[in-house]
Design a protein around this motif. Structure first.
Motif, PDB file in Angstrom:
ATOM      1  N   ILE A 163      -1.970   1.559  38.620  1.00  0.00           N
ATOM      2  CA  ILE A 163      -0.612   1.810  38.103  1.00  0.00           C
ATOM      3  C   ILE A 163      -0.067   0.544  37.442  1.00  0.00           C
ATOM      4  CG2 ILE A 163       1.775   2.314  38.793  1.00  0.00           C
ATOM      5  CD1 ILE A 163       0.513   4.119  41.034  1.00  0.00           C
ATOM      6  N   ARG A 164      -0.300  -0.598  38.095  1.00  0.00           N
ATOM      7  CA  ARG A 164       0.162  -1.871  37.508  1.00  0.00           C
ATOM      8  C   ARG A 164      -0.503  -2.101  36.148  1.00  0.00           C
ATOM      9  NH1 ARG A 164      -0.491  -5.609  42.894  1.00  0.00           N
ATOM     10  NH2 ARG A 164       1.399  -4.977  43.967  1.00  0.00           N
ATOM     11  N   ASP A 165      -1.794  -1.766  36.077  1.00  0.00           N
ATOM     12  CA  ASP A 165      -2.509  -1.919  34.798  1.00  0.00           C
ATOM     13  C   ASP A 165      -1.863  -1.050  33.722  1.00  0.00           C
ATOM     14  OD1 ASP A 165      -4.266  -3.609  36.013  1.00  0.00           O
ATOM     15  OD2 ASP A 165      -5.875  -2.131  36.261  1.00  0.00           O
ATOM     16  N   GLN A 166      -1.582   0.194  34.099  1.00  0.00           N
ATOM     17  CA  GLN A 166      -0.987   1.126  33.136  1.00  0.00           C
ATOM     18  C   GLN A 166       0.391   0.648  32.696  1.00  0.00           C
ATOM     19  OE1 GLN A 166      -2.064   3.599  31.486  1.00  0.00           O
ATOM     20  NE2 GLN A 166      -3.965   4.184  32.501  1.00  0.00           N
ATOM     21  N   ILE A 167       1.149   0.116  33.652  1.00  0.00           N
ATOM     22  CA  ILE A 167       2.495  -0.375  33.308  1.00  0.00           C
ATOM     23  C   ILE A 167       2.389  -1.530  32.319  1.00  0.00           C
ATOM     24  CG2 ILE A 167       4.510  -1.604  34.236  1.00  0.00           C
ATOM     25  CD1 ILE A 167       4.120   0.094  36.792  1.00  0.00           C
ATOM     26  N   GLU A 193      -2.213  11.457  35.671  1.00  0.00           N
ATOM     27  CA  GLU A 193      -3.494  12.142  35.888  1.00  0.00           C
ATOM     28  C   GLU A 193      -4.654  11.167  35.664  1.00  0.00           C
ATOM     29  OE1 GLU A 193      -3.927  15.820  33.794  1.00  0.00           O
ATOM     30  OE2 GLU A 193      -6.042  15.994  34.308  1.00  0.00           O
ATOM     31  N   GLU A 194      -4.509  10.355  34.652  1.00  0.00           N
ATOM     32  CA  GLU A 194      -5.556   9.373  34.341  1.00  0.00           C
ATOM     33  C   GLU A 194      -5.730   8.393  35.511  1.00  0.00           C
ATOM     34  OE1 GLU A 194      -5.148   8.015  30.264  1.00  0.00           O
ATOM     35  OE2 GLU A 194      -5.995   6.104  30.896  1.00  0.00           O
ATOM     36  N   VAL A 195      -4.609   7.980  36.082  1.00  0.00           N
ATOM     37  CA  VAL A 195      -4.672   7.059  37.217  1.00  0.00           C
ATOM     38  C   VAL A 195      -5.425   7.695  38.383  1.00  0.00           C
ATOM     39  CG1 VAL A 195      -3.262   5.978  39.025  1.00  0.00           C
ATOM     40  CG2 VAL A 195      -2.637   5.680  36.636  1.00  0.00           C
ATOM     41  N   VAL A 196      -5.093   8.954  38.678  1.00  0.00           N
ATOM     42  CA  VAL A 196      -5.744   9.643  39.806  1.00  0.00           C
ATOM     43  C   VAL A 196      -7.252   9.739  39.559  1.00  0.00           C
ATOM     44  CG1 VAL A 196      -5.887  11.792  41.100  1.00  0.00           C
ATOM     45  CG2 VAL A 196      -3.663  10.925  40.392  1.00  0.00           C
ATOM     46  N   GLN A 197      -7.624  10.147  38.357  1.00  0.00           N
ATOM     47  CA  GLN A 197      -9.054  10.264  38.023  1.00  0.00           C
ATOM     48  C   GLN A 197      -9.732   8.907  38.186  1.00  0.00           C
ATOM     49  OE1 GLN A 197     -10.855  12.922  36.789  1.00  0.00           O
ATOM     50  NE2 GLN A 197      -9.459  14.346  35.809  1.00  0.00           N
ATOM     51  N   SER A 198      -9.063   7.887  37.690  1.00  0.00           N
ATOM     52  CA  SER A 198      -9.649   6.547  37.720  1.00  0.00           C
ATOM     53  C   SER A 198      -9.809   6.038  39.150  1.00  0.00           C
ATOM     54  CB  SER A 198      -8.748   5.608  36.911  1.00  0.00           C
ATOM     55  OG  SER A 198      -9.096   4.285  37.133  1.00  0.00           O
ATOM     56  N   VAL A 199      -8.824   6.340  39.993  1.00  0.00           N
ATOM     57  CA  VAL A 199      -8.884   5.879  41.392  1.00  0.00           C
ATOM     58  C   VAL A 199     -10.094   6.496  42.091  1.00  0.00           C
ATOM     59  CG1 VAL A 199      -7.744   6.043  43.645  1.00  0.00           C
ATOM     60  CG2 VAL A 199      -6.432   5.394  41.640  1.00  0.00           C
ATOM     61  N   ARG A 259      -0.599  13.110  46.669  1.00  0.00           N
ATOM     62  CA  ARG A 259       0.155  11.897  47.013  1.00  0.00           C
ATOM     63  C   ARG A 259      -0.069  10.802  45.969  1.00  0.00           C
ATOM     64  NH1 ARG A 259      -1.872  10.915  52.948  1.00  0.00           N
ATOM     65  NH2 ARG A 259      -0.697   8.987  52.744  1.00  0.00           N
ATOM     66  N   LEU A 260      -1.309  10.669  45.558  1.00  0.00           N
ATOM     67  CA  LEU A 260      -1.621   9.639  44.548  1.00  0.00           C
ATOM     68  C   LEU A 260      -0.939   9.975  43.225  1.00  0.00           C
ATOM     69  CD1 LEU A 260      -5.442   9.068  45.191  1.00  0.00           C
ATOM     70  CD2 LEU A 260      -3.595   7.450  45.653  1.00  0.00           C
ATOM     71  N   TYR A 261      -0.962  11.259  42.890  1.00  0.00           N
ATOM     72  CA  TYR A 261      -0.339  11.684  41.633  1.00  0.00           C
ATOM     73  C   TYR A 261       1.172  11.411  41.678  1.00  0.00           C
ATOM     74  CZ  TYR A 261       1.560  14.477  37.925  1.00  0.00           C
ATOM     75  OH  TYR A 261       2.265  14.860  36.822  1.00  0.00           O
ATOM     76  N   ALA A 262       1.799  11.783  42.804  1.00  0.00           N
ATOM     77  CA  ALA A 262       3.252  11.576  42.929  1.00  0.00           C
ATOM     78  C   ALA A 262       3.605  10.106  42.784  1.00  0.00           C
ATOM     79  CB  ALA A 262       3.742  12.108  44.283  1.00  0.00           C
ATOM     80  N   LEU A 263       2.793   9.260  43.407  1.00  0.00           N
ATOM     81  CA  LEU A 263       3.023   7.814  43.318  1.00  0.00           C
ATOM     82  C   LEU A 263       2.901   7.334  41.867  1.00  0.00           C
ATOM     83  CD1 LEU A 263       3.310   5.149  45.031  1.00  0.00           C
ATOM     84  CD2 LEU A 263       0.835   4.985  44.913  1.00  0.00           C
ATOM     85  N   ALA A 264       1.858   7.798  41.203  1.00  0.00           N
ATOM     86  CA  ALA A 264       1.634   7.365  39.821  1.00  0.00           C
ATOM     87  C   ALA A 264       2.710   7.924  38.892  1.00  0.00           C
ATOM     88  CB  ALA A 264       0.245   7.811  39.358  1.00  0.00           C
TER      89      ALA A 264
END
Lengths: 227, 143
Positions: A109-113, A72-78, A56-61
């Motif tokens: 995600i906001r950070d990545q954006i 993937e980076e977002v999921v790992q970081s979360v 779910r987190l991956y799909a969102l990201a």
């Protein structure tokens, strides 16, 4: 680390969904005792928790970042943040774990954006054209609908898009989203409704028909037909 | 978990499309991501139990800690000599006293002879003045 296998072909989606079954995608609520055990240091429970939320987190990201490595980076970081916060006593479970988890994800995600917009990797005209051109080659009406919806999401305001993605990719309840975004549920429902209407208006008549036929349940006599 | 909250069929269709899009996005997930996440987070410290106290417990613990500190500090405080006056104040007083003493000494030293002479003169004049005038007696005897 080798390049992980991916299934990005929209044609494979149906087969993938069949293989995964509804249990993997449809968010089964993680039992509170699992959450408590995981946060108390139980490795098995932690593993179960990670497996329950990763998709779910991956799909969102991915919906927002459109890049596998960034998602993937977002999921790992979360999960690293969660593990770190828990180990230092920065979180006490009070039944809000999921909302907390997704709040961290939204912030990442906001950070990545922000980073990506600075380097123009996301939402640039080139990236959008690329995203649109990729599945269009299949000439599948369902794929065309998905491409249009993807493009439509890009046209929504950040806030509306976030609500839509938390609801459909994150599989969160409106109550959870309202709590997370600190907005009344009524306001959130209205925003969601308006965002859906905007997306509908962006679809062409043929795409709307495709979506409509896909949404309509099969007639009983059709379901009873045998090959 | 995704329920349709709208009765508008066209919006329901959009929701259905979004669900398919979410599935499509999720299907791009690299295989073994969850396992990699578990492996990566295993290296982090094991979670510590979080102990939370009520306000009453916090106050009680605070008072107990203060009392224990006071008991420990009491012998040290009792064995301590009486506090000396502030060194600064002391120095200030000393300086004032010394200055006064020096002034007085200097004054006395410079004026001592003169004063002595003056005092001597005063004494002599006093003596002279103190001698009774007996002229009237001599005059009356003469009469």
């Amino acid at each position: 680390m080798g390049q992980p296998e991916r299934e990005s072909d929209p044609r494979a989606l149906g087969a993938q969904a069949e293989r995964d079954g509804p249990a993997q995608w449809e968010s089964a609520a993680v039992e509170p005792r699992i959450v408590r055990a995981a946060l108390a240091g139980d490795q098995d429970a932690w593993s179960e928790l990670v497996h329950a939320y990763t998709r779910r987190l991956y799909a969102l990201a991915y919906s927002r970042l459109r890049q596998v490595d960034l998602a993937e980076e977002v999921v790992q970081s979360v999960f690293a943040t969660v593990a770190n916060k828990v180990s230092t006593g920065g979180y006490a479970e009070q039944g809000q774990f999921e909302a907390w988890l997704f709040r961290i994800a939204v912030n990442r995600i906001r950070d990545q954006i922000r980073i990506a917009r600075r380097s123009k990797r996301i939402d640039s005209p080139e990236a959008l054209r690329e995203a649109q051109a990729e599945p269009a080659a299949t000439a599948d009406p369902d794929s065309e609908l998905l491409v249009s919806l993807k493009a439509g999401l890009g046209e929504l305001s950040d806030k509306d898009r976030e609500i839509i993605e938390l609801r459909h990719h994150g599989q969160m309840s409106f109550k959870q989203i309202a709590s997370m975004l600190d907005e009344p549920v009524g306001t959130l429902l209205a925003r969601h409704h308006r965002a859906l209407a905007k997306l509908r208006d962006m679809l062409s008549p043929s795409e709307q028909a495709t979506a409509d036929s896909a949404a309509r349940p099969a007639a009983p006599n059709q379901r009873l037909q045998t090959p | 978990m995704t329920h349709n909250h709208t009765s508008d069929p066209s919006l329901q269709a959009v929701e259905h499309g979004l669900k398919a899009l979410a599935e499509a996005d999720a299907s791009t997930m690299p295989r073994g991501l969850a396992e990699r996440v578990v492996a990566a987070t295993e290296t982090l410290d094991a979670p510590m139990p979080v102990i939370r106290f009520s306000s009453f417990q916090r106050v009680s613990i605070g008072l107990a800690a203060a009392a224990a500190l006071a008991v420990l500090a009491l012998p040290i405080w009792l064995s301590k000599p009486a506090p000396a006056p502030s060194p600064m104040l002391h120095a200030s007083y000393d300086a004032d006293a010394l200055e006064l003493f020096e002034l007085a000494t200097a004054s006395l030293a410079s004026n001592s002879v003169d004063r002595f002479d003056a005092l001597l003169e005063d004494t002599q004049s006093f003596d002279a003045a103190a001698e009774p005038d007996t002229s009237w007696l001599e005059e009356s005897e003469a009469i």
